[in-house]
Design a protein around this motif. Structure first.
Motif, short mmCIF file in Angstrom:
data_model
loop_
_atom_site.label_atom_id
_atom_site.label_comp_id
_atom_site.label_asym_id
_atom_site.label_seq_id
_atom_site.Cartn_x
_atom_site.Cartn_y
_atom_site.Cartn_z
N PRO A 191 0.82 -1.24 0.00
CA PRO A 191 0.00 0.00 0.00
C PRO A 191 0.84 1.27 0.00
CG PRO A 191 -0.41 -1.31 1.98
CD PRO A 191 0.57 -2.07 1.17
N ILE A 192 1.99 1.25 0.68
CA ILE A 192 2.83 2.45 0.68
C ILE A 192 3.38 2.68 -0.72
CG2 ILE A 192 4.90 3.54 1.62
CD1 ILE A 192 4.44 2.08 4.20
N PHE A 193 3.80 1.59 -1.36
CA PHE A 193 4.29 1.72 -2.74
C PHE A 193 3.20 2.31 -3.63
CE2 PHE A 193 4.15 -0.02 -7.01
CZ PHE A 193 5.31 0.52 -7.54
N ALA A 194 1.98 1.79 -3.47
CA ALA A 194 0.88 2.28 -4.33
C ALA A 194 0.70 3.78 -4.14
CB ALA A 194 -0.40 1.52 -4.01
N ALA A 195 0.76 4.24 -2.86
CA ALA A 195 0.58 5.67 -2.60
C ALA A 195 1.72 6.49 -3.20
CB ALA A 195 0.50 5.91 -1.09
N LEU A 196 2.94 5.99 -3.06
CA LEU A 196 4.09 6.74 -3.59
C LEU A 196 4.07 6.76 -5.11
CD1 LEU A 196 6.95 5.45 -1.27
CD2 LEU A 196 5.80 7.65 -1.19
N ASP A 197 3.62 5.64 -5.68
CA ASP A 197 3.61 5.52 -7.13
C ASP A 197 2.61 6.51 -7.74
OD1 ASP A 197 4.55 4.23 -9.43
OD2 ASP A 197 2.63 3.18 -9.59
N ARG A 198 1.53 6.77 -7.01
CA ARG A 198 0.50 7.70 -7.50
C ARG A 198 0.94 9.15 -7.39
NH1 ARG A 198 -3.34 4.64 -4.79
NH2 ARG A 198 -3.17 6.03 -3.03
N MET A 199 1.93 9.39 -6.54
CA MET A 199 2.29 10.77 -6.22
C MET A 199 2.90 11.46 -7.44
SD MET A 199 4.47 11.97 -2.97
CE MET A 199 5.91 11.23 -3.64
N ASP A 200 2.50 12.69 -7.66
CA ASP A 200 3.01 13.50 -8.76
C ASP A 200 4.49 13.85 -8.49
OD1 ASP A 200 3.56 15.31 -10.68
OD2 ASP A 200 1.92 16.68 -10.20
N ARG A 201 5.37 13.40 -9.39
CA ARG A 201 6.81 13.61 -9.16
C ARG A 201 7.19 15.09 -9.15
NH1 ARG A 201 8.75 8.29 -9.42
NH2 ARG A 201 6.93 7.43 -8.41
N SER A 202 6.39 15.91 -9.83
CA SER A 202 6.77 17.32 -9.86
C SER A 202 6.62 17.95 -8.48
CB SER A 202 5.96 18.07 -10.92
OG SER A 202 4.61 18.07 -10.59
N LEU A 203 5.85 17.31 -7.57
CA LEU A 203 5.76 17.84 -6.21
C LEU A 203 7.11 17.74 -5.51
CD1 LEU A 203 2.33 16.35 -5.15
CD2 LEU A 203 2.85 18.68 -5.84
N ILE A 204 7.82 16.65 -5.77
CA ILE A 204 9.13 16.47 -5.17
C ILE A 204 10.09 17.51 -5.74
CG2 ILE A 204 11.09 14.90 -5.03
CD1 ILE A 204 9.01 12.65 -4.93
N GLU A 205 9.99 17.70 -7.06
CA GLU A 205 10.86 18.71 -7.67
C GLU A 205 10.52 20.09 -7.14
OE1 GLU A 205 10.59 18.16 -11.90
OE2 GLU A 205 12.10 16.58 -11.84
N ALA A 206 9.23 20.37 -6.94
CA ALA A 206 8.84 21.67 -6.41
C ALA A 206 9.46 21.87 -5.04
CB ALA A 206 7.33 21.79 -6.35
N SER A 207 9.44 20.84 -4.22
CA SER A 207 10.00 20.95 -2.88
C SER A 207 11.50 21.21 -2.93
CB SER A 207 9.70 19.67 -2.09
OG SER A 207 10.43 19.66 -0.90
N LEU A 208 12.20 20.46 -3.78
CA LEU A 208 13.65 20.68 -3.92
C LEU A 208 13.90 22.09 -4.43
CD1 LEU A 208 14.63 17.31 -5.64
CD2 LEU A 208 15.18 17.98 -3.31
N ASP A 209 13.09 22.49 -5.39
CA ASP A 209 13.25 23.81 -6.00
C ASP A 209 13.10 24.92 -4.97
OD1 ASP A 209 13.39 25.40 -8.58
OD2 ASP A 209 11.54 26.17 -7.69
#
Ligand SMILES: Nc1ncnc2c1ncn2[C@@H]1O[C@H](COP(=O)(O)OP(=O)(O)OP(=O)(O)O)[C@@H](O)[C@H]1O
Ligand SMILES: [Mg+2]
Lengths: 286, 372
Positions: free
Chosen positions: A174-192
């Motif tokens: 289930p954790i994988f499923a949640a992470l897999d659904r997550m929009d990757r650009s959110l991670i980039e936005a955070s790094l940015d």
């Protein structure tokens, strides 16, 4: 909503569709469960006769120190196993979700591989690893010949290891499923915005994986709490869990009413865990 | 003024694909720079190289004099507005905007003040406590903008910031972007494949094609003096005529257009000595229409000897766009030419009708010669 069938207006096909599963559910799950629930309010009146009197005496007995102790111990072991599973499962799920695409399927298969073997066989295999002459102790002996074999088996440690081993996939998936659904650009936005990788995991990845983590915790904790085989085979005399006691009431002690009460204490605890952790529908928004 | 952003010989490959091909570009402080080009030409990749999400295979990137080539994104003095906005769905508008300040350890009181300030700037004062899924597209866009502005970065990167909005809103926000950039004096680098957007907003544009820069200049330079057919066709509409040089003097040139059977007169030299084959580019709004019915003779075009720069044709389609009308004119050879006429009075649109024979022509200074 327009365009979607409303079951209230078209009850016929709807009932036809769910009729059979519903009958199945009532007959084979609710009826026996109801019978056991009734038993939990009964007393033994003879060698083979039981009378449902509405007594609460069986529940009162579950609060006796012996049984309360085992219950608390079960909660502790299942809780510990869940925590360890979360600690191991989250990084594993994260690693799989962010692995290069060709790697993901093999890794997911590897995580679910233990599912394809029988639980009993897996548990015996774990015994082979943990016992005095087992894999772990042979490695220890090779590294430090003077050391006595570590008493891993027939011990709380073995139970927790066993519970983690059995339930880890329920945490990872289930954790994988949640992470897999997550929009990757959110991670980039955070790094940015200046958050480093760890801050990004903390402030963005973890909160967004929340529903997956809750589901994983639930799917691990509930079956771990009711585990029978793992504590029976891997645990010592002091590490039996509530399911082992229930089994003893039904079989060896032949005290069905008390066994039923213990079983339902487990059901109540499960329902409590569900109420606390089950994914909620998001509150209706304006 | 030295450049704020220096991109030196940067190449980025994904396997066999060369997404960015040996790009060298300087962007000065305070510029509104647009990267323009067709889909897949490498605009986003170049922007991501500036943000630090990609590392070049070759070349260097400096920002504010410091080498940033291998600096991770969270340590670069740039902030990005993502194409899909990438608002954190679990945080409110305020939470989103203050995120960058929070992870930088800015104390709460100052955080609050700065977030309120930037929300006022993008006209979102009342919405600080909304969640992203309670906002309209335009409001989300403003939050994304506020989030990038609140850290006062040296450079704001925008990836197709307006592409997800409808036409009306796009125009409105276009002015707002321009106002903000001007007001804050920040350096904006924007990716777009919408030429109108680039022309309207940018102080300077680069046109990209297959990973390489094909021309860099102000919007007017790119439109009025494109360096190649590719740029001429990509920015605005254009009529291209293939020709051969007959005369090439400093103050005029004559070019034979064999396809059209006429000669073109330019009021300047081609500037392309020794180029045998070239193209004449004439923008539709720089062409004029004249009546031809009843055997009317060809008009003489301004600045040219008689018989130059005039073609006979027949109007085939008319698109009335309110402020102007677009005419699709068929030449005798069968090729189509586009002409745009402004509708200066209420009745201009009635001047010409479908299937009407016309003369079309252009002034001696209206065309551009292209070698490529
Ligand atoms: N992560 C990646 N892996 C492989 N190929 C990529 C990757 N990112 C981009 N590309 C390729 O590089 C080229 C340039 O892509 P890029 O996204 O920069 O184009 P673009 O100009 O932004 O296009 P668009 O206008 O469609 O957004 C494309 O051919 C694309 O397929
Ligand atoms: Mg792009």
């Amino acid at each position: 909503m327009r365009g979607r069938t409303d079951w209230r207006r078209e009850a016929g096909p709807f009932l036809a569709l769910i009729g059979l599963p519903l009958a199945w559910f009532l007959l084979l799950i609710l009826v026996p469960l109801g019978a056991v629930w009734a038993l939990s309010f009964a007393i033994n009146t003879g060698v083979a006769s039981i009378e449902v009197t509405g007594t609460l005496a069986n529940y009162a007995r579950t609060l006796e120190p012996t049984y309360l102790g085992i219950l608390l111990k079960s909660l502790a072991l299942a809780g510990l196993a869940t925590l360890v599973s979360l600690g191991l499962g989250f990084p594993v799920a994260l690693a799989i979700a962010f692995a290069p695409p060709p790697w993901r399927t093999p890794l997911l298969v590897a995580v679910t591989l233990p599912f394809w073997t029988n639980l009993l066989i897996r548990t015996y295999a774990l015994m082979a690893v943990l016992r005095d002459e087992g894999l772990v102790n042979r490695v220890v002996a090779a590294l430090a010949p003077d050391l006595a074999p570590l008493p891993l088996l027939y011990h709380d440690v073995a139970v927790v290891v066993g519970l983690v081993y059995v339930h880890l996939p329920f945490m990872v998936l289930p954790i994988f499923a949640a992470l897999d659904r997550m929009d990757r650009s959110l991670i980039e936005a955070s790094l940015d915005l200046g958050a480093g990788p760890l801050a990004t995991i903390r402030h963005v990845v973890l909160p967004l994986a929340g529903p997956g983590i809750r589901a994983g915790v639930l799917l691990t904790f509930v079956p771990a709490l009711g585990s029978y085989l793992v504590p029976d085979l891997l645990g010592g005399p002091g590490s039996q869990m509530i399911a082992n006691v229930i089994e003893r009431q039904f079989r060896r002690a032949d005290d069905w009413p008390f066994g039923a009460a213990l079983a339902f204490v487990l059901v109540y605890l499960t329902l409590l865990a569900l109420a606390l952790l089950a994914p909620r529908r998001p509150a209706a928004r304006a | 003024m030295s450049a704020l952003i220096e991109i030196e010989g940067v190449t980025k490959r994904f396997g066999a694909i060369v997404a960015v091909d040996d790009v060298t570009l300087n962007i000065a402080e305070g510029e509104f720079f647009a990267l323009l080009g067709p889909s897949g030409c490498g605009k986003t990749t170049l922007l991501r190289l500036l943000a630090g999400f990609e590392t070049p295979n070759v070349g260097r990137i400096r920002i504010d004099g410091r080498d940033q080539t291998r600096v991770p994104p969270h340590r670069r003095p740039v902030n990005m507005v993502f194409q899909s906005y990438a608002l954190f769905p679990h945080l409110s508008v305020r939470g989103n905007v203050e995120y960058g300040l929070k992870v930088a350890g800015v104390p709460p009181a100052e955080r609050r003040r700065r977030v309120d300030e930037v929300l006022a700037l993008v006209q979102l004062e009342g919405l600080a406590d909304r969640m992203p899924d309670q906002l309209s597209g335009g409001q989300r866009q403003r939050v994304a903008l506020a989030r990038a502005l609140v850290k006062r970065p040296r450079v704001v990167l925008l990836d197709e910031p307006l592409s997800a909005l409808d036409a009306k809103l796009r125009e409105e926000l276009r002015f707002e972007l321009s106002r903000l950039q001007h007001h804050l004096g920040l350096t904006f680098v924007m990716v777009t494949h919408d030429q109108d957007e680039a022309l309207a907003l940018a102080t300077r544009c680069a046109v990209m094609h297959r990973g390489a820069l094909v021309q860099v200049g102000t919007p007017a330079e790119l439109y009025e003096f494109p360096a190649s057919r590719l740029v001429a066709e990509f920015i605005g509409a254009v009529n291209l005529f293939e020709g051969r040089v007959i005369t090439d003097a400093p103050d005029h040139a004559v070019i034979d257009l064999p396809g059209e059977g006429i000669r073109a007169w330019l009021d300047h030299g081609t500037g392309l000595p020794g180029v045998p084959r070239l193209w004449l580019a004439v923008r539709p709004e720089k062409m004029e229409l004249h009546k031809r019915a009843g055997g009317r003779p060809a008009p003489r075009m301004e600045g040219t000897p008689p018989g130059h720069n005039v073609l006979a044709g027949t109007i085939r389609e008319i698109a009335y766009l309110g402020s102007e009308s677009v005419f699709d004119v068929e030449l005798e050879t069968g090729r189509r030419v586009r002409v745009i006429r402004p509708n200066l009075t209420h009745w201009d649109q009635e001047d010409f009708g479908r299937d009407e024979p016309v003369w079309l022509g252009w002034h001696a200074e209206a065309a551009v010669v292209l070698a490529r």
